[in-house]
Design an enzyme around this catalytic site. Structure first.
Site: not given
Length: 362
Positions: A142, A211, A305, A334-335
């Site tokens: 990232s 967040r 992602d 993505h994680d």
């Protein structure tokens, strides 16, 4: 050969730094974690948006424990691993919470904007201060992946391997859109005070909301459906604030958890650095940029992602003679670069050992 593994949690001063913007930062410090034998090859880890220097961790588990550590895929018995808290961060490195040596007050919103290239320049100066002038590998995902790409372009002779994860040559409009909503949430918090908020009244609601927005973009819809579905907590239908569904509770938890450890100004500055990053800027055609990298490249993308589409990373290194691309089949999107190490860790282990310079490692 058995080496003694050492752990170091320190701060290094690098003096003044001229930023891409032309502004000068004085008395710059970078906080770092250094793990492994001091005579072993060095691997630099670059962290993501809300990460920090604690890749391995000491008293508490680090954010990449399982990938990095003694006996792990990146073995701290064979390598020394260094991670810096990024310039602009809030875990000990110079950033918005730091004291401005001129005004003797916290920078807060007076902190100059920093770029990903500024982050890399500061890390290079810090490594030199530590007596390190060559890296075996640079790895990160990232925002960390952006730093990896810049390392390969700014200092191509400094490393043997580059391992960018979950990243693209530039953040696309979709990613910028998510960041824009996050910024809006923070800057419209009642406690924002134009960035000069007090330590007793920080924009917690805005940061928590930012967040929560980010967490939605980091995972796939498949993962959310599989993990939560429509499972309920049994909350009231009439209460608009109380989470009724488990997915709501999860997002509330993640938002409140970040508020306890992160600064809203740092969050905004790092978001802006991600928005502005473009490896082709000032370098010409993107198709030829990767040819400036001299290191061996293992680029890893993650299926699903949303903000860093893996096909863009694959395209960047498609014609590279010393580059490889690997797509990880995952539901985490993505994680994916933070979990399921068994799926992609072996590729990294093979890559960093491939030069046969590391002896006694199996």
């Amino acid at each position: 050969m058995v080496r003694e593994t050492r752990y170091e949690d320190q701060t290094v001063s690098i003096g003044s730094l001229t930023l891409e913007s032309g502004n000068d930062l004085h008395d710059v410090k970078l906080a770092y974690e250094r793990v492994g034998p001091r005579d072993a090859p060095v691997i630099l880890v670059c962290h993501a948006l809300t990460g920090n220097q604690y890749t391995v961790g000491h008293e508490e588990e680090g954010w990449w424990k399982g990938l990095v550590g003694s006996g792990s895929y990146i073995d701290t018995a064979a390598f020394q691993v260094i991670t810096f808290n990024v310039l602009g961060g809030c875990n000990g490195s110079t950033g918005p919470q730091s004291i401005n040596p001129v005004t003797k007050r916290r920078y807060q919103a007076d902190f100059p904007f920093v770029s990903v290239r500024d982050m890399v320049h500061s890390q290079k100066k810090a490594l030199e201060k530590l007596g390190i002038h060559q890296l075996h590998a640079v790895i990160g995902g990232s925002l960390g992946g952006m730093q990896v790409l810049e390392w390969g372009l700014l200092y191509p002779d400094w490393m043997t391997h580059l391992i960018p994860l979950a990243v693209t040559p530039t953040l696309n409009a979709y990613g910028i859109a998510y960041n824009a909503i996050s910024r809006y949430a923070i800057t419209n918090d009642p406690n924002w005070e134009e960035g000069y908020y007090s330590s007793d009244h920080t924009p917690t609601s805005g940061l928590a909301t930012a967040r929560m927005i980010g967490m939605i973009s980091y995972r796939t819809d498949e993962m959310f459906h599989e993990k939560f579905g429509r499972s309920r907590k049994g909350a009231s239908h009439e209460n608009h604030k109380e989470p009724k569904y488990n997915v709501e509770s999860y997002l509330h938890y993640q938002g409140n958890k970040l508020v306890g450890r992160f600064d809203a100004n740092s969050y905004l500055y790092l978001l802006k650095a991600m928005d502005n990053h473009d490896i082709s800027e000032g370098r010409g055609d993107l198709n030829f940029v990767n040819k400036r990298m001299k290191a061996n490249v293992l680029a890893i993308g993650f299926k699903g992602d949303l903000i860093y589409p893996p096909e863009e990373l694959e395209k960047l290194f498609y014609h590279g003679s010393s580059s490889q691309f690997y797509l990880v089949d995952t539901k985490f999107g993505h994680d994916g670069f933070l979990v399921e190490f068994e799926k992609w860790g072996p590729h990294i282990k093979e890559k960093i050992l491939i030069t046969n310079k590391i002896e006694g490692v199996k």
